[in-house]
Motif scaffolding. Structure first.
Motif, PDB file in Angstrom:
ATOM      1  N   THR A  39      -2.615   4.282   0.954  1.00  0.00           N
ATOM      2  CA  THR A  39      -3.849   3.444   1.170  1.00  0.00           C
ATOM      3  C   THR A  39      -5.141   4.043   0.642  1.00  0.00           C
ATOM      4  O   THR A  39      -5.856   3.549  -0.138  1.00  0.00           O
ATOM      5  CB  THR A  39      -4.105   2.977   2.516  1.00  0.00           C
ATOM      6  OG1 THR A  39      -3.880   3.935   3.426  1.00  0.00           O
ATOM      7  CG2 THR A  39      -2.980   2.072   3.033  1.00  0.00           C
ATOM      8  N   GLN A  40      -5.103   5.498   0.892  1.00  0.00           N
ATOM      9  CA  GLN A  40      -6.324   6.072   0.256  1.00  0.00           C
ATOM     10  C   GLN A  40      -6.387   6.373  -1.274  1.00  0.00           C
ATOM     11  O   GLN A  40      -7.416   5.914  -1.731  1.00  0.00           O
ATOM     12  CB  GLN A  40      -6.095   7.803   0.942  1.00  0.00           C
ATOM     13  CG  GLN A  40      -7.400   8.728   0.621  1.00  0.00           C
ATOM     14  CD  GLN A  40      -8.553   8.316   1.632  1.00  0.00           C
ATOM     15  OE1 GLN A  40      -8.348   7.328   2.356  1.00  0.00           O
ATOM     16  NE2 GLN A  40      -9.602   9.056   1.203  1.00  0.00           N
ATOM     17  N   ILE A  41      -5.256   6.403  -1.869  1.00  0.00           N
ATOM     18  CA  ILE A  41      -5.389   6.614  -3.309  1.00  0.00           C
ATOM     19  C   ILE A  41      -5.953   5.032  -3.910  1.00  0.00           C
ATOM     20  O   ILE A  41      -6.660   5.157  -4.761  1.00  0.00           O
ATOM     21  CB  ILE A  41      -3.723   6.841  -3.771  1.00  0.00           C
ATOM     22  CG1 ILE A  41      -3.626   8.286  -3.595  1.00  0.00           C
ATOM     23  CG2 ILE A  41      -3.853   6.562  -5.469  1.00  0.00           C
ATOM     24  CD1 ILE A  41      -2.248   8.563  -4.179  1.00  0.00           C
ATOM     25  N   ALA A  93      -0.176  -6.064   1.572  1.00  0.00           N
ATOM     26  CA  ALA A  93      -0.350  -7.227   1.030  1.00  0.00           C
ATOM     27  C   ALA A  93      -2.025  -7.503   0.734  1.00  0.00           C
ATOM     28  O   ALA A  93      -2.465  -8.022  -0.324  1.00  0.00           O
ATOM     29  CB  ALA A  93      -0.002  -8.485   2.043  1.00  0.00           C
ATOM     30  N   THR A  94      -2.825  -7.075   1.678  1.00  0.00           N
ATOM     31  CA  THR A  94      -4.372  -7.116   1.381  1.00  0.00           C
ATOM     32  C   THR A  94      -4.825  -6.081   0.359  1.00  0.00           C
ATOM     33  O   THR A  94      -5.559  -6.774  -0.345  1.00  0.00           O
ATOM     34  CB  THR A  94      -5.016  -6.703   2.726  1.00  0.00           C
ATOM     35  OG1 THR A  94      -4.344  -7.225   3.974  1.00  0.00           O
ATOM     36  CG2 THR A  94      -6.379  -6.899   3.025  1.00  0.00           C
ATOM     37  N   LEU A  95      -4.145  -4.908   0.048  1.00  0.00           N
ATOM     38  CA  LEU A  95      -4.675  -4.196  -0.857  1.00  0.00           C
ATOM     39  C   LEU A  95      -4.302  -4.665  -2.225  1.00  0.00           C
ATOM     40  O   LEU A  95      -4.983  -4.809  -3.451  1.00  0.00           O
ATOM     41  CB  LEU A  95      -3.897  -2.775  -0.730  1.00  0.00           C
ATOM     42  CG  LEU A  95      -4.572  -1.926   0.241  1.00  0.00           C
ATOM     43  CD1 LEU A  95      -4.058  -0.667   0.356  1.00  0.00           C
ATOM     44  CD2 LEU A  95      -6.076  -1.748  -0.061  1.00  0.00           C
ATOM     45  N   LEU A  96      -3.008  -5.442  -2.283  1.00  0.00           N
ATOM     46  CA  LEU A  96      -2.510  -6.120  -3.565  1.00  0.00           C
ATOM     47  C   LEU A  96      -3.651  -7.202  -3.680  1.00  0.00           C
ATOM     48  O   LEU A  96      -3.885  -7.321  -5.043  1.00  0.00           O
ATOM     49  CB  LEU A  96      -1.027  -6.561  -3.313  1.00  0.00           C
ATOM     50  CG  LEU A  96      -0.486  -7.420  -4.541  1.00  0.00           C
ATOM     51  CD1 LEU A  96      -0.470  -6.494  -5.861  1.00  0.00           C
ATOM     52  CD2 LEU A  96       0.655  -8.075  -3.945  1.00  0.00           C
ATOM     53  N   SER A 132       0.174  -0.437  -4.264  1.00  0.00           N
ATOM     54  CA  SER A 132       0.086  -0.737  -2.487  1.00  0.00           C
ATOM     55  C   SER A 132       1.437  -1.272  -2.125  1.00  0.00           C
ATOM     56  O   SER A 132       1.906  -1.004  -1.123  1.00  0.00           O
ATOM     57  CB  SER A 132      -0.937  -1.597  -2.194  1.00  0.00           C
ATOM     58  OG  SER A 132      -0.771  -2.838  -2.730  1.00  0.00           O
ATOM     59  N   LEU A 133       2.501  -1.833  -3.208  1.00  0.00           N
ATOM     60  CA  LEU A 133       3.781  -2.390  -2.622  1.00  0.00           C
ATOM     61  C   LEU A 133       4.788  -1.372  -2.140  1.00  0.00           C
ATOM     62  O   LEU A 133       5.747  -1.613  -1.656  1.00  0.00           O
ATOM     63  CB  LEU A 133       3.957  -3.291  -3.901  1.00  0.00           C
ATOM     64  CG  LEU A 133       3.317  -4.461  -4.201  1.00  0.00           C
ATOM     65  CD1 LEU A 133       3.979  -5.281  -5.463  1.00  0.00           C
ATOM     66  CD2 LEU A 133       3.240  -5.471  -2.671  1.00  0.00           C
TER      67      LEU A 133
END
Length: 429
Positions: A246-248, A307-310, A400-401
């Motif tokens: 998530t940080q990347i 899912a949110t990051l995608l 993110s997946l």
């Protein structure tokens, strides 16, 4: 620690510790926001090229990696108060160095100062663990969330003061883009002062004393379980993987957004607004997120993070460069996805460690998280220079997946871990 030998006294200290940590986070949030908002723009101005605009974020997060390591080690040996105070003070000195670099137009001093400035960022993030030292298993994610919510106040205010601080800096003969770092210096130094003066008794030292007393007396069920349960290496690995991924994604997209906006005619006021909302989304939902992580589980919220990051990556890639509304929405979702992942991963790390080695392990994990951010920040400028902001954003969203197979792997390990612990417990009984 006989003065905290009853549950009521321990709960009172837990609440007091949360309050002090939250107070320090308000100042720390304002400090970390300065570098996030204008760091890339300052480097672009001093270097005269976009290709290395991601380098400040890379250096800042690389510095935070080193700081996370020694703050964790220092906290393990001498307590949270000593570790956090030292880290915040180093961050304040780094911010002063950035301002000096801008005045002297010294790129070398800028890079060195950004490394030191990263200590404040790392310390602000590590402070969330202090709130969990005296929390029960059902309170851990909520304790993290309370600390992160407090960060919101400073983190949102910081970017929205970019224009004001720029004018203030100009009135002093300092380049406008260095103005937010004046705020960063004052904020980090204030956070260190709050921790040094108020964080007494030290929560980690008290937690160690309570754990030792429970091991000797066998009075509490939680204490007995702690003796039987070793370090859960798989749990630590999963928690670290969640936070690293998530940080990347978050750092890569966030770092290049101000540069992308400037290319499309947006000014510092608009940049500050977008980054302010993004940082608000990183921290403000924390109170609800913490409750959800404690109630519905770490893994369910990890899937929600992916899912949110995608969605954030796809929206940022599709958004017209001159559309402030779409950029605000994309960066808000980016912050929210990071929030889900950070709290889920942090709770897993605390679940999987004991007070005797917790701070050291937490520091090591935060090193990996910071290095991930350094990689994302540094490579983002190169990717954007070679392709486009849309490609960068879409690649981040797809990346993110990877959180989904991480969740699948963790569940298989969790079942085996439970079986092993049950077998040990049956032998003990």
């Amino acid at each position: 620690m006989h003065e905290f030998d009853t549950p009521d006294k321990q709960r009172a200290l837990y609440k007091r510790t949360l309050f002090i940590v939250s107070l320090s986070q308000i100042f720390g949030g304002a400090g970390l926001a300065a570098g996030v908002t204008v760091g890339a723009l300052l480097a672009q101005q001093m270097l005269g090229t976009n290709a290395y605009a991601g380098l400040p974020a890379g250096l800042l997060t690389l510095g935070s990696a080193g700081a996370a390591f020694w703050v964790g080690r220092l906290s393990q040996r001498l307590g949270r108060r000593t570790g956090l105070t030292a880290g915040f003070l180093a961050g304040g000195l780094g911010a002063i160095g950035v301002v000096s670099a801008a005045v002297l137009n010294s790129v070398f001093l800028l890079f060195v100062s950004l490394l030191i400035y990263g200590a404040g960022t790392a310390t602000n993030l590590q402070a969330r663990y202090a709130g969990t030292d005296l929390a029960s298993a059902k309170q851990r994610a909520t304790a993290v969330s309370i600390a992160l919510v407090s960060t919101t106040f400073g983190a949102v205010a910081g970017p929205n003061l970019v224009d004001v601080m720029g004018r203030f800096a100009s009135s002093l003969g300092i380049p406008a883009l260095a103005g937010p770092f004046l705020l960063g210096a004052a904020a980090f130094l204030s956070a260190g002062l709050v921790v040094f003066v108020l964080l007494r008794p030290d929560p980690l030292i008290v937690a160690k004393a309570i754990a030792q007393a429970q091991q000797h007396t066998g009075q509490a069920a939680e204490g007995t379980a702690a003796v039987l349960q070793p370090l859960n290496k798989r749990g630590v690995a999963v928690g670290a993987a969640i936070m690293v991924l998530t940080q990347i994604v978050m750092v890569a997209i966030m770092t290049m957004t101000p540069v992308h906006m400037q290319h499309h005619g947006h000014g510092l006021r608009e940049v500050g607004l977008v980054i302010g909302i993004h940082i608000g989304a990183m921290y403000l939902p924390s109170l609800v997120t913490g409750i959800l992580v404690d109630k519905i589980g770490r893994m369910a919220m990890t899937i929600a993070s992916g899912a949110t990051l995608l969605l954030a990556g796809v929206l940022a890639a599709a958004a017209p460069g001159d559309s402030l509304v779409y950029l605000v929405l994309a960066l808000a979702l980016l912050g929210l996805g990071w929030n889900f992942g950070l709290i889920s991963g942090t709770a897993l790390i605390v679940d999987s460690t004991q007070s005797s080695s917790r701070a050291k392990t937490q520091g090591t994990v935060d090193v990996l998280v910071a290095l991930a951010g350094a990689s994302g920040g540094t490579l983002s400028g190169m990717v954007m220079a070679g392709t486009s902001y849309a490609t960068l954003s879409l690649a981040g969203g797809i990346m993110s997946l990877i959180l989904i197979p991480v969740v699948i792997w963790s569940r298989g390990g969790g079942q085996r871990q439970t079986a092993v612990q049950q077998g040990k417990l049956n032998k003990t009984l």
